[in-house]
Write a protein that holds these residues in place. Structure first.
Motif, PDB file in Angstrom:
ATOM      1  N   LEU A  14       0.678  -1.202  -0.167  1.00  0.00           N
ATOM      2  CA  LEU A  14       0.054   0.026   0.050  1.00  0.00           C
ATOM      3  C   LEU A  14       0.937   1.311  -0.194  1.00  0.00           C
ATOM      4  CD1 LEU A  14      -2.930   1.291   0.018  1.00  0.00           C
ATOM      5  CD2 LEU A  14      -2.763   0.980   2.611  1.00  0.00           C
ATOM      6  N   VAL A  15       1.941   1.396   0.753  1.00  0.00           N
ATOM      7  CA  VAL A  15       2.926   2.269   0.686  1.00  0.00           C
ATOM      8  C   VAL A  15       3.478   2.517  -0.633  1.00  0.00           C
ATOM      9  CG1 VAL A  15       4.826   3.353   1.870  1.00  0.00           C
ATOM     10  CG2 VAL A  15       2.992   2.506   3.455  1.00  0.00           C
ATOM     11  N   VAL A  17       2.606   1.716  -3.567  1.00  0.00           N
ATOM     12  CA  VAL A  17       1.583   2.087  -4.451  1.00  0.00           C
ATOM     13  C   VAL A  17       1.340   3.418  -4.456  1.00  0.00           C
ATOM     14  CG1 VAL A  17      -0.838   2.000  -5.198  1.00  0.00           C
ATOM     15  CG2 VAL A  17       0.692  -0.111  -4.880  1.00  0.00           C
ATOM     16  N   LEU A  18       1.182   4.092  -2.944  1.00  0.00           N
ATOM     17  CA  LEU A  18       0.862   5.656  -2.873  1.00  0.00           C
ATOM     18  C   LEU A  18       2.255   6.343  -3.110  1.00  0.00           C
ATOM     19  CD1 LEU A  18      -1.121   5.182   0.714  1.00  0.00           C
ATOM     20  CD2 LEU A  18      -1.870   6.084  -1.408  1.00  0.00           C
ATOM     21  N   VAL A  19       3.256   5.823  -2.906  1.00  0.00           N
ATOM     22  CA  VAL A  19       4.645   6.665  -3.243  1.00  0.00           C
ATOM     23  C   VAL A  19       4.652   6.772  -4.649  1.00  0.00           C
ATOM     24  CG1 VAL A  19       6.732   6.617  -3.059  1.00  0.00           C
ATOM     25  CG2 VAL A  19       5.600   6.408  -1.024  1.00  0.00           C
ATOM     26  N   LEU A  21       2.242   6.347  -6.808  1.00  0.00           N
ATOM     27  CA  LEU A  21       1.191   7.223  -7.386  1.00  0.00           C
ATOM     28  C   LEU A  21       1.750   9.200  -7.258  1.00  0.00           C
ATOM     29  CD1 LEU A  21      -2.397   6.072  -6.393  1.00  0.00           C
ATOM     30  CD2 LEU A  21      -1.607   6.446  -8.741  1.00  0.00           C
ATOM     31  N   GLY A  22       2.215   9.248  -6.050  1.00  0.00           N
ATOM     32  CA  GLY A  22       2.609  10.695  -5.554  1.00  0.00           C
ATOM     33  C   GLY A  22       3.938  10.838  -6.687  1.00  0.00           C
ATOM     34  N   PHE A  56      -0.402  12.193  -1.976  1.00  0.00           N
ATOM     35  CA  PHE A  56      -0.303  10.703  -1.919  1.00  0.00           C
ATOM     36  C   PHE A  56       1.103  10.244  -1.306  1.00  0.00           C
ATOM     37  CE2 PHE A  56      -3.045  10.846  -5.796  1.00  0.00           C
ATOM     38  CZ  PHE A  56      -4.094   9.817  -5.486  1.00  0.00           C
ATOM     39  N   MET A  57       2.039  11.109  -1.349  1.00  0.00           N
ATOM     40  CA  MET A  57       3.187  10.400  -0.477  1.00  0.00           C
ATOM     41  C   MET A  57       3.105  10.762   0.798  1.00  0.00           C
ATOM     42  SD  MET A  57       6.621  11.970  -2.785  1.00  0.00           S
ATOM     43  CE  MET A  57       6.650  11.411  -4.725  1.00  0.00           C
ATOM     44  N   ALA A  59       0.266  10.506   2.365  1.00  0.00           N
ATOM     45  CA  ALA A  59      -0.581   9.409   2.858  1.00  0.00           C
ATOM     46  C   ALA A  59       0.244   8.180   2.990  1.00  0.00           C
ATOM     47  CB  ALA A  59      -1.754   9.149   1.844  1.00  0.00           C
ATOM     48  N   GLY A  60       1.001   7.742   2.131  1.00  0.00           N
ATOM     49  CA  GLY A  60       1.907   6.747   2.004  1.00  0.00           C
ATOM     50  C   GLY A  60       2.894   6.510   3.483  1.00  0.00           C
TER      51      GLY A  60
END
Length: 117
Positions: A14-15, A17-19, A21-22, A56-57, A59-60
């Motif tokens: 999850l981290v 994917v968020l990084v 995306l960011g 996004f970053m 959130a990760g």
């Protein structure tokens, strides 16, 4: 025990994917800065892209450190608040300065002659 070993696989995915995306949004904003020709168009791409990428970053980062420490960690929310407040203000100040500069440069042109016949 190392802190990176404490991150379970679901959180690591999850981290990650968020990084990703960011960083993708931040990269898209940077490309917009390079590709767009006009200043007024160019100023929007990095502002929107990097702000969304930073969220996004963040959130990760929140998920990563909350899972590692075993309790909710929300310090990064302050970074998001400051980005939300400062980015639009900076955008408005840059655009207003550019508009002012354009008006001043146009006013310095010699007036055109008009003939009264």
């Amino acid at each position: 025990m190392n802190h990176l070993d404490a991150l379970p696989p679901w959180a690591a995915v999850l981290v990650g994917v968020l990084v990703l995306l960011g960083s993708g949004f931040a990269f898209t904003g940077s490309l917009g800065l390079l590709r767009l020709k006009d200043f007024y168009k160019r100023v929007h791409a990095p502002t929107l892209g990097t702000t969304l990428g930073a969220f996004f970053m963040l959130a990760g980062s929140i998920i990563c450190f909350s899972v590692v420490h075993g309790r909710p960690i929300f310090y990064e929310i302050l970074i998001g608040v400051f980005l939300t407040l400062t980015t639009p203000i900076t955008l408005m100040m840059l655009v207003r300065a550019a508009l002012y500069r354009n008006r001043v440069e146009e006013a310095q042109e010699p007036p055109r002659r008009t003939t009264l016949e």
